[in-house]
Motif scaffolding. Structure first.
Motif, mmCIF file in Angstrom:
data_model
loop_
_atom_site.group_PDB
_atom_site.id
_atom_site.type_symbol
_atom_site.label_atom_id
_atom_site.label_comp_id
_atom_site.label_asym_id
_atom_site.label_seq_id
_atom_site.Cartn_x
_atom_site.Cartn_y
_atom_site.Cartn_z
ATOM 1 N N ALA A 223 46.182 43.712 42.866
ATOM 2 C CA ALA A 223 47.510 44.230 42.525
ATOM 3 C C ALA A 223 48.578 43.161 42.725
ATOM 4 O O ALA A 223 49.549 43.089 41.956
ATOM 5 C CB ALA A 223 47.825 45.462 43.368
ATOM 6 N N GLN A 224 48.428 42.319 43.756
ATOM 7 C CA GLN A 224 49.398 41.245 43.969
ATOM 8 C C GLN A 224 49.407 40.271 42.800
ATOM 9 O O GLN A 224 50.479 39.808 42.372
ATOM 10 C CB GLN A 224 49.080 40.496 45.270
ATOM 11 N N ILE A 225 48.226 39.939 42.279
ATOM 12 C CA ILE A 225 48.157 39.025 41.138
ATOM 13 C C ILE A 225 48.848 39.635 39.928
ATOM 14 O O ILE A 225 49.664 38.984 39.255
ATOM 15 C CB ILE A 225 46.693 38.683 40.806
ATOM 16 N N ARG B 264 52.367 50.965 42.300
ATOM 17 C CA ARG B 264 51.930 51.767 41.152
ATOM 18 C C ARG B 264 50.802 51.083 40.387
ATOM 19 O O ARG B 264 50.496 51.454 39.256
ATOM 20 C CB ARG B 264 53.117 52.048 40.233
ATOM 21 N N ILE B 265 50.189 50.087 41.013
ATOM 22 C CA ILE B 265 49.042 49.396 40.408
ATOM 23 C C ILE B 265 47.785 49.888 41.108
ATOM 24 O O ILE B 265 47.663 49.788 42.334
ATOM 25 C CB ILE B 265 49.166 47.870 40.530
ATOM 26 N N ALA C 293 46.683 48.126 50.691
ATOM 27 C CA ALA C 293 47.092 49.394 50.101
ATOM 28 C C ALA C 293 46.054 50.487 50.314
ATOM 29 O O ALA C 293 46.388 51.670 50.363
ATOM 30 C CB ALA C 293 47.341 49.197 48.600
ATOM 31 N N GLU C 294 44.768 50.111 50.437
ATOM 32 C CA GLU C 294 43.704 51.100 50.542
ATOM 33 C C GLU C 294 43.488 51.611 51.955
ATOM 34 O O GLU C 294 42.784 52.619 52.161
ATOM 35 C CB GLU C 294 42.378 50.528 50.002
ATOM 36 N N GLY D 245 53.146 52.419 35.394
ATOM 37 C CA GLY D 245 52.225 51.855 36.366
ATOM 38 C C GLY D 245 51.168 51.032 35.657
ATOM 39 O O GLY D 245 51.294 50.680 34.482
ATOM 40 N N ALA D 246 50.097 50.699 36.378
ATOM 41 C CA ALA D 246 49.022 49.922 35.771
ATOM 42 C C ALA D 246 47.700 50.277 36.422
ATOM 43 O O ALA D 246 47.647 50.678 37.587
ATOM 44 C CB ALA D 246 49.275 48.426 35.910
ATOM 45 N N ARG D 247 46.637 50.138 35.628
ATOM 46 C CA ARG D 247 45.283 50.343 36.125
ATOM 47 C C ARG D 247 44.460 49.098 35.811
ATOM 48 O O ARG D 247 44.576 48.533 34.712
ATOM 49 C CB ARG D 247 44.656 51.588 35.488
#
Length: 763
Positions: free
Chosen positions: A499-501, A512-513, A12-13, A480-482
């Motif tokens: 994020a996958q976990i 959105r994580i 994602a990055e 979403g989540a942080r």
């Protein structure tokens, strides 16, 4: 789940980073920020007679010039940080040289100015008088009688003489063995050379930390909490008086975990000047001052029975520590690795002796693998020698000695318990993928123009690193989540894997994580990234945080749906809670919106290791006319337990293998043996592997889940380097031996000139 655990999700990055939208320390410009530069020693060893800084202090734009006299008693001297038993020689050195300089690049003065140009000009204007002394840059020479002595606290330059195992018992086994085999091993000094050099930007608030004063530092490092702790030690203050923030980091490889003098010097200057101070190394400084890697040489011996099974191993090595201790440098070739002698083979008894030598070079410390590549290289070099001596195929002697599933749990003589493996399955898959059986035909077909060789390694890694890890996860009102976690990405893809976990556990949309920047204020503790610990430790605390979020969500869902909490079940695929047996449900996102967000936290404290392992097979061709070596094939089969993201894992393997290949074929940090002057101070002199030097890697995975963590993962970040060195070196040695040369007489790196000379001096 499409973006869940085990899926090859694209990082994602990467889009942000490849478009130049990364945010590194050098991108951070604080209001009123001043810039620092250093005057470093250009002499390897000498008495520091005088430092004349008055002219520099008077130059335009100069705000401060620090010499040792200005920091004496204000910063705690640098020394060993690892509690080794028995303790090493009690050597400490100041952040700025006082009576002696001991390597080219040692800081003598720290200059702060309005601009980098002004700071560098002032640093150059500082006049230094040094009475030169004889230098020593080779570890074996440093321990020889009559060598120039660096520290009175370490007579004969000996930092430690460390042993593991019962030497007498091992000697008795050797005396009764059917076969005794020995091999020399060299892991030469290498420069770490991450893409982003070291850097810090630091501000001081005199009113912070309840009026005692507090620093806020942005540092390119491998963990906010670890760097906070190390800076606190140097400054002599409580860790709570420092906040470390870590933006994007362009590579670390162990070196960016360590204490270096520039960080505390910048913090001290920021306090004195009442304005932020930044320091960013240039590449020349990196070659001179970054903690370097490897620098181990010695001999390994094996006692074998008549069938080629190992009875005992022993090893005697010397480590070049450089001019002073780096943070945990004493542990790298001792506690971190010598106890792993024998790797994943069944070895009843081992004895290891490791001596550490001070010499007039840059200090050394942990570098990708932190001693495991060195010890596995020694082990595998011995296995090759034993195969030749006993007339066995090199794959067969490994098969006879590998620990198998039927032997589990298996505790080694070094004190480690293997809990999960399938070594013969890994070995068989690698041999088939590399066409081991067809190699001799390939060698014969090119014998006139090329010396071909094939190398094999069965490596093992010990991963885990430090007991404590924490995480905090927030489901935002927007759905979403942080994630805040105490590990730190240096390019390993954490933003994707973590994020996958969380997606797997909560069903929240992967895109959105967000993984938040490292921040020592965001969490109570964090172990950082090193020792391939991140996947094992981060996964545990993220799972715990996700579990707390589900429990909080269950209570909120029960109230929202007007049902008992015991009747509420969670559907991760739908990211929703429902009343069991009905279609009445509410999403986690909706509950977070109602509640203004839902938070969960996780913390673990445990030292259980994992033991990734695998087989590397390298095939190389050395052109007889020029000595140029080219890898034709490179095959890897790895057991990393359960894979969070196979694509990221493959990338980590590729990177590690390339660093191993680079060490074997081209990389070496060198100094003039008479003067101690560096001969490899830039990329003009220090060769690094490029894409054109490499074949396509064939990488496969055999997933045998670990039993020491909930996901069953095993660390993967350093494994490629552990296997890459010994497999490539094995291939070179095989090529030389088949061509009639003597591989044991050739020292790495195996450059074209080195190999050409070896081929042309054979009998």
């Amino acid at each position: 789940m499409k973006f869940g655990i085990g899926q090859p999700v694209r990082r994602a990055e990467d889009d942000r980073l490849v478009r130049g939208r990364g945010r590194y320390v050098s991108d951070i410009v604080l209001p009123g920020q001043a810039v620092a530069a250093l005057r470093r020693s250009d002499v390897a060893h000498g008495r520091l007679r005088a430092v004349a800084a008055d002219a520099a202090r008077a130059m335009p734009g100069v705000l401060a010039v620090y010499t040792h006299a200005d920091i004496a008693g204000r910063l705690v001297p640098l020394g060993n940080e690892f509690p080794m038993d028995p303790p090493p020689a009690p050597v400490t050195v100041p952040h700025l040289a006082d009576t002696h300089v001991r390597f080219v690049g040692q800081p003598i003065a720290f200059v702060v100015a309005e601009t980098r140009e002004a700071a560098e000009a002032a640093a150059e204007a500082i006049e230094v008088e040094i009475e030169e002394l004889p230098a020593v840059v080779d570890p074996l020479a440093a321990l020889a009688p009559g060598a120039p002595e660096l520290h009175p606290e370490a007579p004969g330059n000996l930092a430690y003489d460390w042993h593991h195992g019962d030497a007498a018992e091992v000697a008795a086994i050797f005396a009764g063995a059917a076969h005794v085999v020995q091999a020399g091993v060299t892991n030469q000094r290498v420069a770490v050379a991450p893409m982003e050099p070291r850097a810090i930007a630091v501000a001081y608030d005199p009113a912070g930390a309840e009026g005692q004063g507090r620093w806020e530092a942005w540092v390119g490092c491998q963990g906010a909490h670890g760097m906070r702790g190390r800076m606190a030690v140097s400054l002599g203050v409580a860790p709570e008086r420092i906040r470390v923030r870590v933006p994007d980091v362009g590579g670390g490889f162990g070196m960016k975990l360590m204490t270096h003098p520039e960080y505390a010097l910048a913090a001290l200057a920021a306090k004195d000047l009442g304005r932020p101070v930044a320091w960013v190394a240039d590449r020349s400084e990196s070659f001179l001052s970054d903690a370097q890697g490897r620098d181990m040489r010695g001999r390994v011996e094996g006692a074998f029975d008549a069938a080629g099974r190992i009875l005992a191993l022993r090893m005697d090595t010397v480590s070049g520590l450089g001019a002073q201790y780096s943070s945990v440098g004493v542990a790298v070739h001792t506690v971190f690795s010598a106890v792993l002698l024998g790797g994943m083979y069944r070895v009843p008894r081992i004895h290891a002796r490791v001596r550490g030598a001070f010499l007039n070079t840059t200090p050394t410390d942990a570098y990708r693998g932190a001693g495991r590549p060195e010890t596995i290289h020694a082990t595998e070099r011995l296995m090759d020698a034993a195969a030749r001596a006993l007339g066995l195929d090199r794959a067969e002697i490994r098969r006879r000695n590998l620990v198998t599933p039927a032997m589990l749990p298996h505790t080694t003589d070094g004190g480690f318990t293997f809990d999960s493996l399938d070594t013969h399955a890994v070995l068989d898959r690698a041999l088939a993928a590399a066409d081991w059986a067809g190699f001799e035909a390939r060698r014969a077909a090119e014998a006139e123009t090329h010396a071909l060789g094939i190398g094999i390694t069965y490596y093992m890694e010990r991963t885990g690193g430090g007991p404590v890890e924490t995480a905090r996860v927030e489901v935002t009102p927007e759905g979403g989540a942080r994630i805040w976690v105490g590990t730190q990405s240096n390019g390993q893809g954490h933003a994707t894997a973590w994020a996958q976990i969380l997606h797997e556990e909560t069903g929240l949309p992967f895109e959105r994580i967000a993984l938040m920047e490292g921040d020592s204020d965001a969490l109570p503790a964090g172990g950082g990234t090193g020792g391939s610990r991140s996947a094992k430790m981060a996964s545990r605390v993220i799972l715990l945080a996700a579990g707390e979020i589900r429990e909080k969500g269950r209570a909120l869902a029960a109230e929202h749906l007007e049902a008992a909490p015991s009747d509420i079940e969670f559907d991760a695929a739908a990211s929703a809670f429902r009343i069991a047996g009905t279609d009445r449900s509410v999403s986690l996102a909706a509950l977070a919106a109602e509640a203004g967000g839902i938070e969960g936290a996780g913390a673990v404290d445990g030292r259980a290791s994992t033991f990734p392992n695998g087989c590397h097979i390298a095939e190389i061709a050395i052109e007889r006319a020029t000595g140029r070596a080219a890898l034709r094939r490179y095959t890897v089969v790895d057991d990393f337990g359960r894979l969070i993201n196979p694509e990221i894992v493959a990338g980590q393997v590729h990177g590690g293998v390339v660093q191993g290949i680079g060490q074997v074929l081209m990389e070496a940090a060198r100094w003039d043996p008479e003067t101690g002057q560096p001969l490899t101070g830039s990329f003009m002199d220090y060769a690094m592997p490029r894409a054109a030097d490499l074949p396509r890697f064939a990488v496969e995975f055999l997933e045998v889940p670990a039993r020491t963590n909930p996901l069953g993962v095993k660390g993967c970040g350093e494994a490629g380097a552990v296997g890459g060195i010994s497999a490539t070196a094995s291939a070179v040695a095989d090529a030389l031996a088949a061509a009639g040369a003597a591989p044991e007489t050739v020292e790495p790196p195996y450059t074209a000139e080195t190999l050409w000379r070896a081929l042309n001096r054979r009998a």
